[in-house]
Design an enzyme around this catalytic site. Structure first.
Site, short mmCIF file in Angstrom:
data_model
loop_
_atom_site.label_atom_id
_atom_site.label_comp_id
_atom_site.label_asym_id
_atom_site.label_seq_id
_atom_site.Cartn_x
_atom_site.Cartn_y
_atom_site.Cartn_z
N GLY A 54 0.73 -1.46 0.02
CA GLY A 54 0.09 -0.08 -0.02
C GLY A 54 0.93 1.46 0.11
O GLY A 54 0.34 2.13 0.32
N ALA B 211 -6.62 -4.96 -1.96
CA ALA B 211 -6.52 -5.52 -3.31
C ALA B 211 -7.15 -6.96 -3.62
O ALA B 211 -7.72 -6.82 -4.52
CB ALA B 211 -5.04 -5.95 -3.41
N GLU C 106 -4.11 -3.82 5.51
CA GLU C 106 -5.22 -3.22 4.87
C GLU C 106 -5.00 -3.16 3.36
O GLU C 106 -5.81 -3.42 2.52
CB GLU C 106 -5.79 -1.95 5.47
N ASP C 107 -3.75 -3.19 2.97
CA ASP C 107 -3.40 -3.09 1.64
C ASP C 107 -3.75 -4.34 0.64
O ASP C 107 -4.30 -4.49 -0.16
CB ASP C 107 -1.91 -2.76 1.15
N TYR C 108 -3.19 -5.45 1.59
CA TYR C 108 -3.62 -6.93 1.10
C TYR C 108 -4.92 -7.25 0.84
O TYR C 108 -5.48 -7.75 -0.27
CB TYR C 108 -3.03 -7.78 2.07
#
Length: 402
Positions: A211, A241, A236-238
């Protein structure tokens, strides 16, 4: 055939398969870097993205020596329609003064400062970004960490990749040229081991996104519940996505790297960061427990033993020291391929010597198993101002001091 012989043959087969997989990863990442990264600015691929407005969400906490210069690069982007949404959690944070200084210096740039955040979960970054996200007025949102610096055409590069079937564009994490051995160590890691896994995963269809710099379609995020839906996760980025991929959208990688340029760095900070990332990967993807066998020294031992076990039946004169010769030759080949890849990710001359690279490379590879074991030893992580206990599946709970 005894059980021991069957077991040894199984390990030998695993070693040879490991050899094929790891060197396929080397080749894929090196070729991809040479063909895709650092392309010259091209024309917009789709007419509609030329005028697509972008809302830049900038999470800020604290000040380091490079913060103001990094932030200023976003105020000088060469892009027709974008807004900068600066998000600071606390009124007393010194980052507030930095933001106000830049807002005064660039009055013609569409930029706003949000102070206070909004508590919607345990993730402090999401809490910080919530007011900015809710106030975003464009259909594309660009979440970009505070330590990133950009070029004038970086946003154009990102939107160029946002074609009709793409829902997320991400940048390969890398590190800007800085002084000191800790900076060299970071640059070596983000130019060798990290992109090898990151690029080969994306090339083979595995969604691997960080992220640090991500351009996403806001309506797709809203369909997934908005930022609130990801506030229960630390990584949170995982999960953002994953939510975009689950809705049938493709990913694309920018031709420019996401250039980290934090003014605060040390070997200890690097180790802590790697341990935290490893803990998150183990928590989200149990297969990460096999990760150490993808590191140079351990992989070379396994592959060397496998080669010795297989070829000793064909060549009666093979001795144990031949395994060590294979080990050293394999490490040397790995070292050379890593240097080739690093120069490709850099896209120009390195700011350190080949000797500096060799020392940093050896130390980084030597750290790999220790970092993994440290991640297994303690399931809690410290991030920003909080401590968190990870749960299976990626969620976490904050550890409150009583």
């Amino acid at each position: 055939m005894s059980l021991l012989d069957v077991t040894l043959q199984g390990v030998a087969v695993f070693g040879l398969l490991l050899f094929c997989v790891l060197w396929l990863m080397h080749l894929m990442s090196i070729i991809y870097v040479r063909l895709h990264l650092h392309k010259k600015r091209s024309e917009v691929k789709q007419p509609f993205v030329q005028l697509a407005g972008v809302s830049l969400l900038k999470p800020l906490k604290g000040v380091d020596p490079n913060l103001i210069s990094n932030l200023e690069t976003f105020f000088t982007l060469d892009y027709p329609k974008y807004e900068i949404l600066l998000c600071v959690q606390d009124q007393d944070d010194p980052a507030v003064d930095v933001c106000k200084k830049l807002l005064g210096k660039y009055p013609n740039v569409d930029a706003r400062l949000f102070i206070g955040g909004k508590k919607v979960g345990i993730n402090p970054k999401i809490n910080n970004l919530m007011p900015g996200y809710e106030g975003a007025k464009y259909g594309l949102v660009w979440i970009c960490d505070s330590g990133i610096r950009v070029k004038p055409d970086t946003l154009t590069d990102l939107t160029n990749q946002m074609t009709e079937k793409v829902g997320l564009v991400h940048g390969l994490p890398y590190v800007a040229d800085r002084q000191g051995f800790a900076a060299t160590l970071e640059q070596v890691y983000f130019g060798t081991s990290h992109p090898r896994s990151y690029i080969s995963a994306n090339v083979t269809g595995i969604k691997c996104v960080t992220g640090m710099s991500c351009l996403m379609r806001k309506d797709v995020l809203d369909q997934a519940g908005g930022l609130v839906a990801f506030a229960q996760y630390i990584a949170e980025d995982y999960f953002m996505a994953k939510a975009i991929a689950d809705r049938g959208w493709k990913f694309s990688m920018a031709t420019q790297v996401a250039l980290q340029n934090s003014g605060s760095y040390s070997i200890g900070q690097f180790q802590s960061r790697m341990i935290r990332w490893t803990k998150l990967r183990i928590n989200m993807l149990p297969g990460t427990v096999l990760e150490p066998v993808s590191e140079c020294f351990l992989a070379s031992l396994i592959i060397g033993w496998a080669a010795h076990h297989v070829f000793r039946y064909a060549v009666n004169q093979i001795r144990w020291w031949d395994m060590m010769v294979f080990f050293m030759c394999h490490c040397l080949a790995w070292f050379i391929s890593d240097y080739i890849q690093l120069t490709g990710v850099q896209g120009g001359p390195l700011c350190f010597s080949k000797l500096d690279f060799a020392v940093a490379w050896f130390i980084r590879e030597s750290m790999a198993v220790q970092i993994f074991l440290s991640a297994l030893w303690d399931p809690t992580i410290s991030w920003r101002t909080g401590r968190y206990r990870l749960r299976c599946g990626g969620t976490a709970e904050e550890i409150l001091d009583v």
